[in-house]
Design an enzyme around this catalytic site. Structure first.
Site, PDB file in Angstrom:
ATOM      1  NE  ARG A  23       4.757 -22.410  21.714  1.00  0.00           N
ATOM      2  CZ  ARG A  23       3.560 -22.928  21.396  1.00  0.00           C
ATOM      3  NH1 ARG A  23       3.472 -24.057  20.712  1.00  0.00           N
ATOM      4  NH2 ARG A  23       2.455 -22.316  21.766  1.00  0.00           N
ATOM      5  CD  GLU A  28      -9.217 -17.920  16.362  1.00  0.00           C
ATOM      6  OE1 GLU A  28     -10.197 -17.184  16.098  1.00  0.00           O
ATOM      7  OE2 GLU A  28      -9.321 -18.978  17.007  1.00  0.00           O
ATOM      8  CD  GLN A  46      -8.920 -12.543  -6.628  1.00  0.00           C
ATOM      9  OE1 GLN A  46      -9.872 -12.634  -7.408  1.00  0.00           O
ATOM     10  NE2 GLN A  46      -7.875 -11.764  -6.870  1.00  0.00           N
ATOM     11  CG  ASN A  48      -5.719 -10.442  -4.284  1.00  0.00           C
ATOM     12  OD1 ASN A  48      -5.870 -11.510  -4.874  1.00  0.00           O
ATOM     13  ND2 ASN A  48      -6.474  -9.389  -4.523  1.00  0.00           N
ATOM     14  NE  ARG A  58       2.163  -3.181  -4.827  1.00  0.00           N
ATOM     15  CZ  ARG A  58       2.405  -4.103  -5.780  1.00  0.00           C
ATOM     16  NH1 ARG A  58       1.450  -4.414  -6.658  1.00  0.00           N
ATOM     17  NH2 ARG A  58       3.585  -4.716  -5.851  1.00  0.00           N
ATOM     18  CG  HIS A  61      -6.018   0.360  -7.695  1.00  0.00           C
ATOM     19  ND1 HIS A  61      -4.999  -0.552  -7.552  1.00  0.00           N
ATOM     20  CD2 HIS A  61      -5.460   1.422  -8.334  1.00  0.00           C
ATOM     21  CE1 HIS A  61      -3.893  -0.070  -8.074  1.00  0.00           C
ATOM     22  NE2 HIS A  61      -4.141   1.132  -8.567  1.00  0.00           N
ATOM     23  CG  HIS A 117      -7.505  -0.404  -0.553  1.00  0.00           C
ATOM     24  ND1 HIS A 117      -6.597  -1.340  -1.006  1.00  0.00           N
ATOM     25  CD2 HIS A 117      -7.169  -0.153   0.741  1.00  0.00           C
ATOM     26  CE1 HIS A 117      -5.773  -1.647  -0.030  1.00  0.00           C
ATOM     27  NE2 HIS A 117      -6.093  -0.961   1.046  1.00  0.00           N
ATOM     28  CG  ASP A 169      -1.733   2.951  -9.488  1.00  0.00           C
ATOM     29  OD1 ASP A 169      -1.156   2.268  -8.618  1.00  0.00           O
ATOM     30  OD2 ASP A 169      -2.826   2.616  -9.992  1.00  0.00           O
TER      31      ASP A 169
HETATM   32  C1  LIG Z   1      -5.225  -6.964  -8.303  1.00  0.00           C
HETATM   33  C2  LIG Z   1      -4.859  -8.154  -9.154  1.00  0.00           C
HETATM   34  C3  LIG Z   1      -3.819  -8.101 -10.067  1.00  0.00           C
HETATM   35  N1  LIG Z   1      -3.517  -9.207 -10.815  1.00  0.00           N
HETATM   36  C4  LIG Z   1      -2.396  -9.116 -11.742  1.00  0.00           C
HETATM   37  C5  LIG Z   1      -2.541  -8.045 -12.815  1.00  0.00           C
HETATM   38  C6  LIG Z   1      -1.134  -7.569 -13.045  1.00  0.00           C
HETATM   39  O1  LIG Z   1      -0.483  -8.396 -14.008  1.00  0.00           O
HETATM   40  C7  LIG Z   1      -0.434  -7.769 -11.700  1.00  0.00           C
HETATM   41  C8  LIG Z   1      -0.320  -6.496 -10.882  1.00  0.00           C
HETATM   42  O2  LIG Z   1      -1.613  -5.913 -10.874  1.00  0.00           O
HETATM   43  P1  LIG Z   1      -1.798  -4.445 -10.299  1.00  0.00           P
HETATM   44  O3  LIG Z   1      -0.678  -3.571 -10.802  1.00  0.00           O
HETATM   45  O4  LIG Z   1      -3.215  -4.017 -10.596  1.00  0.00           O
HETATM   46  O5  LIG Z   1      -1.616  -4.673  -8.736  1.00  0.00           O
HETATM   47  P2  LIG Z   1      -1.881  -3.611  -7.594  1.00  0.00           P
HETATM   48  O6  LIG Z   1      -1.406  -2.250  -8.023  1.00  0.00           O
HETATM   49  O7  LIG Z   1      -1.344  -4.200  -6.360  1.00  0.00           O
HETATM   50  O8  LIG Z   1      -3.464  -3.553  -7.500  1.00  0.00           O
HETATM   51  C9  LIG Z   1      -4.122  -3.690  -6.280  1.00  0.00           C
HETATM   52  O9  LIG Z   1      -3.792  -2.564  -5.539  1.00  0.00           O
HETATM   53  C10 LIG Z   1      -4.740  -1.983  -4.670  1.00  0.00           C
HETATM   54  C11 LIG Z   1      -4.058  -1.700  -3.368  1.00  0.00           C
HETATM   55  C12 LIG Z   1      -6.012  -2.679  -4.469  1.00  0.00           C
HETATM   56  O10 LIG Z   1      -6.739  -2.426  -3.515  1.00  0.00           O
HETATM   57  C13 LIG Z   1      -6.464  -3.669  -5.455  1.00  0.00           C
HETATM   58  O11 LIG Z   1      -6.658  -4.918  -4.817  1.00  0.00           O
HETATM   59  C14 LIG Z   1      -5.578  -3.867  -6.607  1.00  0.00           C
HETATM   60  O12 LIG Z   1      -5.967  -2.915  -7.596  1.00  0.00           O
HETATM   61  O13 LIG Z   1      -1.249  -8.720 -10.987  1.00  0.00           O
HETATM   62  C15 LIG Z   1      -4.219 -10.384 -10.706  1.00  0.00           C
HETATM   63  O14 LIG Z   1      -3.934 -11.379 -11.405  1.00  0.00           O
HETATM   64  N2  LIG Z   1      -5.263 -10.449  -9.817  1.00  0.00           N
HETATM   65  C16 LIG Z   1      -5.606  -9.385  -9.028  1.00  0.00           C
HETATM   66  O15 LIG Z   1      -6.561  -9.508  -8.219  1.00  0.00           O
END
Ligand SMILES: Cc1cn([C@H]2C[C@H](O)[C@@H](COP(=O)(O)OP(=O)(O)O[C@H]3O[C@H](C)C(=O)[C@H](O)[C@H]3O)O2)c(=O)[nH]c1=O
Length: 181
Positions: A23, A28, A46, A48, A58, A61, A117, A169
Site C-alpha cells: 500500500r 512513527e 507548538q 509548525n 530560512r 533563527h 536554526h 534574514d
Molecule cells: C516562526 C513563526 C512565524 N509565524 C508567522 C510570522 C510571519 O507572519 C510568518 C512567517 O514568519 P517567518 O518569516 O519568521 O518564518 P520563517 O522564516 O519560516 O521562520 C522560521 O524559520 C526558521 C527555520 C526557524 O527555525 C524558526 O522556526 C522560524 O524563525 O509566520 C507565526 O505565526 N508563528 C511562528 O512560529
C-alpha cells in the site's frame, strides 16, 4: 528509531523505522516517552509547517528568550538543514551541524535550545514540519546571517545562485555581533 550522533554532542539525527508494504509506508514520527528517555527531557508545545520554493533559505533563527528546541523534518522535497551552536560558553560555540533532510530518508534533526536554526531548499519545493519546545515570540527573535564567514557553512546552493531570503534574514547579524546564550 535510530539515533545518529553528530559533531555537536547535543545535536542528534533521528532515523525512524519505516514499515513498507504494497500500500505504501507507515512510520512513527514521534513518541514522547522515547524522546524524553533517549534524546532530551523536553515538552513540545507548538507544531509548525512551512512550504518553500527552490533556493529559499530560512534562517538562521533563534529566540533569545522563550528559547526553542526544535525537532525538524521534511515531508516533501529536500532541504539542507543547519544548527549553529550560539551558547557562548560551549566548546562548540559557532560550530554547526548540516544535514540533508528529505521525504525519502525521513531523517529528523534535534536542534536543542541555544542553537540558531535554518534550512535551504535544494528541490523544486520542500515542505518542512517541526515541533518546538516553546511558543513563538517574535519580540525575542534573532537572525544570524546565513553566510557569516565565521560559520563556514557549506550550503549546497543550486547552480551557485544566491539564496532567496526574507528581508529579516537579509538584515541578519554576524554571530560576533549577535546576542548569545
Ligand atoms: C516562526 C513563526 C512565524 N509565524 C508567522 C510570522 C510571519 O507572519 C510568518 C512567517 O514568519 P517567518 O518569516 O519568521 O518564518 P520563517 O522564516 O519560516 O521562520 C522560521 O524559520 C526558521 C527555520 C526557524 O527555525 C524558526 O522556526 C522560524 O524563525 O509566520 C507565526 O505565526 N508563528 C511562528 O512560529
Amino acid at each position: 528509531m535510530n539515533i545518529i550522533d553528530t559533531a555537536i554532542p547535543d545535536v542528534k539525527i533521528l532515523e525512524p523505522k519505516v514499515f513498507g508494504d504494497e500500500r505504501g509506508f507507515f512510520l512513527e514520527t514521534f513518541r514522547e516517552d522515547w524522546f524524553r528517555e533517549h534524546v532530551a527531557d523536553v515538552t513540545f508545545v507548538q507544531d509548525n509547517h512551512s512550504k518553500s520554493g527552490q533556493g529559499i533559505l530560512r534562517g538562521l533563527h533563534y529566540q533569545t528568550e522563550q528559547t526553542q528546541g526544535k525537532l525538524v523534518r521534511v515531508i516533501a522535497g529536500e532541504v539542507y538543514d543547519v544548527a549553529v551552536d550560539v551558547r557562548k560558553n560551549s566548546p562548540t560555540f559557532g560550530k554547526h551541524v548540516g544535514v540533508l533532510l528529505n521525504s525519502d530518508n525521513n531523517k529528523q534533526l534535534w536542534v536543542p535550545e541555544g542553537f540558531a536554526h535554518g534550512f535551504y531548499v535544494t528541490t523544486e519545493s520542500a515542505e518542512f514540519v517541526y515541533k518546538c519546545t516553546n511558543y513563538y515570540a517574535p519580540e525575542f527573535e534573532q537572525s544570524v546571517l546565513w553566510n557569516d564567514p565565521s560559520l563556514a557553512i557549506q550550503w549546497p546552493l543550486v547552480n551557485s545562485m544566491q539564496p532567496l531570503l526574507s528581508p529579516k534574514d537579509e538584515a541578519g547579524l554576524m554571530l560576533a555581533d549577535a546576542p548569545t546564550f
